[in-house]
Design an enzyme around this catalytic site. Structure first.
Site, PDB file in Angstrom:
ATOM      1  N   VAL A  35       5.668  -2.125   2.553  1.00  0.00           N
ATOM      2  CA  VAL A  35       5.309  -2.145   0.757  1.00  0.00           C
ATOM      3  C   VAL A  35       6.385  -1.485   0.059  1.00  0.00           C
ATOM      4  O   VAL A  35       7.068  -1.939  -0.797  1.00  0.00           O
ATOM      5  CB  VAL A  35       4.125  -1.088   0.765  1.00  0.00           C
ATOM      6  CG1 VAL A  35       3.751  -0.930  -0.867  1.00  0.00           C
ATOM      7  CG2 VAL A  35       2.888  -1.918   1.362  1.00  0.00           C
ATOM      8  N   VAL A 151      -6.355   1.883  -2.888  1.00  0.00           N
ATOM      9  CA  VAL A 151      -7.536   1.348  -2.811  1.00  0.00           C
ATOM     10  C   VAL A 151      -7.501  -0.100  -2.997  1.00  0.00           C
ATOM     11  O   VAL A 151      -7.087  -0.630  -4.245  1.00  0.00           O
ATOM     12  CB  VAL A 151      -8.645   1.772  -3.615  1.00  0.00           C
ATOM     13  CG1 VAL A 151      -9.993   0.907  -3.200  1.00  0.00           C
ATOM     14  CG2 VAL A 151      -8.752   3.187  -3.295  1.00  0.00           C
ATOM     15  N   GLY A 153      -5.474  -2.759  -2.098  1.00  0.00           N
ATOM     16  CA  GLY A 153      -4.255  -3.420  -2.450  1.00  0.00           C
ATOM     17  C   GLY A 153      -3.950  -3.802  -3.857  1.00  0.00           C
ATOM     18  O   GLY A 153      -3.682  -3.178  -4.664  1.00  0.00           O
ATOM     19  N   ILE A 155      -5.874  -5.417  -5.791  1.00  0.00           N
ATOM     20  CA  ILE A 155      -6.883  -5.592  -6.694  1.00  0.00           C
ATOM     21  C   ILE A 155      -6.858  -4.324  -7.694  1.00  0.00           C
ATOM     22  O   ILE A 155      -6.931  -3.480  -7.298  1.00  0.00           O
ATOM     23  CB  ILE A 155      -8.256  -5.463  -6.075  1.00  0.00           C
ATOM     24  CG1 ILE A 155      -8.264  -6.602  -4.997  1.00  0.00           C
ATOM     25  CG2 ILE A 155      -9.403  -5.523  -7.007  1.00  0.00           C
ATOM     26  CD1 ILE A 155      -9.605  -6.423  -3.991  1.00  0.00           C
ATOM     27  N   GLY A 206      -1.348  -9.754  12.887  1.00  0.00           N
ATOM     28  CA  GLY A 206      -0.814  -8.649  12.307  1.00  0.00           C
ATOM     29  C   GLY A 206      -1.835  -8.142  11.236  1.00  0.00           C
ATOM     30  O   GLY A 206      -1.424  -7.034  10.487  1.00  0.00           O
ATOM     31  N   LYS A 224     -11.209   5.455   1.198  1.00  0.00           N
ATOM     32  CA  LYS A 224     -10.987   4.776  -0.176  1.00  0.00           C
ATOM     33  C   LYS A 224     -12.247   4.934  -1.006  1.00  0.00           C
ATOM     34  O   LYS A 224     -12.484   5.258  -1.943  1.00  0.00           O
ATOM     35  CB  LYS A 224     -10.887   3.398   0.259  1.00  0.00           C
ATOM     36  CG  LYS A 224      -9.534   3.024   0.658  1.00  0.00           C
ATOM     37  CD  LYS A 224      -9.490   1.532   1.450  1.00  0.00           C
ATOM     38  CE  LYS A 224      -7.991   1.314   1.962  1.00  0.00           C
ATOM     39  NZ  LYS A 224      -8.014  -0.133   2.697  1.00  0.00           N
ATOM     40  N   GLY A 332      -1.069  -5.937   2.850  1.00  0.00           N
ATOM     41  CA  GLY A 332       0.240  -6.586   2.582  1.00  0.00           C
ATOM     42  C   GLY A 332       1.171  -5.966   1.968  1.00  0.00           C
ATOM     43  O   GLY A 332       0.923  -5.467   0.717  1.00  0.00           O
TER      44      GLY A 332
END
Length: 463
Positions: A35, A151, A153, A155, A206, A224, A332
């Site tokens: 990230v 929380v 990613g 979204i 992965g 979360k 991701g």
């Protein structure tokens, strides 16, 4: 200017001049993993676009890492790297914390906000443990602590709860907030794989770490859930308040039985407001919050049932807005970096405007109730002796505890049905009842001499 005249569009040169005249905000990046490296890339490649959107140039002044020479996904200027995180934080107007874990992330965030610097973080574990204290310290120093990336990613769920729904009353949040477990359960349903085989495939692709414990035992989702509940209900919820069960006990037989019943199994994070009774603690008749993570059976027509692979989704129920669902990539480097950059630009705008830091200090303190206060349905799998009277004895236990049966399915395994020389599998789906009554029912069924084992107990939602 006459009514028929139109104002000319600004030229590219004029836009460039405006960007060059913009104030500069110094950005420190802590951590440069998947990230962090994408955040650094965006800050460098899209500097002009970000300046136009933020009203300030976001200057990346350094990246604090343990090993500046480690190989990274993105090729970044070597001179940006440093091992002195504290010195870097002291020079920054904005700090992006992507180290993960509790320390040194906690100390560095506190150092930043005490300097008056605002912080963007994706550190769900730290916020679930120490969020209220960090929010209070940020508020005290007129700094902002933003955490959209913590929380689900990419979204956008934190900002809608904090802002768009701040004038409403959220009563319930259900979420698929861990992509690894959703991928595993999806693989088990699609291919008939065992849990172990599906986990191995997730690791190969992965989606799962070499040590998948935090994901498959539900701990990641629980952190979360604590954050979502804190924001949704405006009350402090710690990780220790979350009842947590993972997916390691979900079997291929559970998946098959769910499919035959028109259901699908998902690991859900659930936060809901409930009426507090004597069993749940707190003042009788008052309101409390229940927060839990566990495998859950959903009808296939429920919106969350259609979330496949490593995707995430959060389903929100509010008194006035009704039912809302947020869906997208839950992990991701690039998707999560998108959430970080959204917070960074938003915070920069506030700083340029001279607005006060946004606070997330809880405005009330609800009791956190135990699962005994929750009303739910169960799916219960039993392995029993195939002989006359078994079903009647099991049904009598349900009746004794006031739990009614909605559906029952029986499968014979070997022998001649009814002759007592084989085994049978019974699966029951109950109507809604208190968690306490259902748990006591299961405990008493286990003690029946005709029951060889209780093969599964799964909660059911949305029916």
């Amino acid at each position: 200017m006459t009514e028929t005249e139109t104002r000319p569009e600004p030229s590219a040169a004029a836009e460039a001049k405006a960007r060059n005249d913009a104030p500069v905000l110094k950005v420190a990046l802590l951590g440069c993993g998947n990230v962090g490296s994408q955040v650094a890339r965006i800050l460098l490649e899209d500097a002009d676009v970000l300046a136009a959107r933020a009203g300030a140039r976001l200057e990346l002044i350094g990246i604090a890492v343990r090993n500046p020479d480690a190989k990274r996904e993105v090729d970044l200027p070597r001179e940006l790297f440093t091992v002195d995180a504290e010195e870097l934080v002291d020079r920054a107007d904005l700090v992006v914390e992507l180290l993960g874990g509790i320390e040194p992330a906690r100390s560095l965030i506190l150092r930043a906000v005490r300097n008056g610097a605002s912080v963007v973080t994706g550190n769900k574990a730290l916020l679930a443990q120490d969020g209220p204290a960090l929010f209070e310290e940020s508020d005290r120093n007129n700094a902002e602590l933003s955490f959209e990336a913590a929380v689900a990613g990419a979204i956008p769920i934190i900002r809608p709860i904090r802002e768009s729904l701040s004038g409403d009353r959220i009563t319930r949040v259900l979420g698929i907030v861990n992509g690894t477990t959703n991928f595993i359960l999806d693989q088990m349903e699609e291919t008939g794989a065992t849990f172990g085989d599906a986990l191995a495939e997730a690791q190969r692709l992965g989606y799962a770490e070499a040590d998948p414990t935090a994901d498959v035992e539900g701990y990641d989702a629980a952190a979360k859930a604590a954050l979502l509940a804190t924001l949704a209900f405006h009350t402090p919820v710690a990780l220790a308040d979350v009842r947590c069960e993972g997916i390691t006990e979900v079997t291929a037989a559970d998946i098959e039985a769910a499919r035959d019943s028109g259901l699908v199994i998902k690991l859900l994070a659930i936060a809901e407001l409930v009426r507090v009774g004597e069993a749940g603690g707190g003042e009788r008749g008052g309101e409390g919050a229940s927060v839990r993570v566990h495998p859950t059976l959903l009808p296939r027509e429920h919106p969350l049932a259609a979330v496949r692979g490593a995707f995430n989704a959060v389903f929100v129920e509010a008194e006035n807005a009704g039912q809302l669902m947020f869906y997208g990539a839950g992990a991701g480097g690039r998707p999560t970096a998108s959430a970080v950059m959204g917070d960074l630009v938003s915070t920069a705008r506030r700083i340029v405007a001279g607005a006060p830091g946004r606070t997330d200090t809880a405005t009330r303190k609800l009791p956190i109730v135990g699962v005994d206060a929750v009303s739910t349905s169960y799916s219960i799998g039993l392995e029993v002796a195939d002989q006359p009277g078994v079903l009647a004895r099991v049904a009598a236990v349900f009746a004794e505890h006031g739990v009614s049966i909605e559906a029952m399915r029986q499968t014979i395994d070997g022998g001649v049905p009814g002759n007592g020389n084989g085994r049978a599998e019974l699966r029951f789906v109950t109507h809604r009842a208190s968690e306490k009554a259902l748990a006591e029912t299961v405990a008493d069924i286990k003690n029946l001499d005709v029951v060889e084992s209780v093969t599964s107990v799964l909660r059911v939602e949305g029916v």
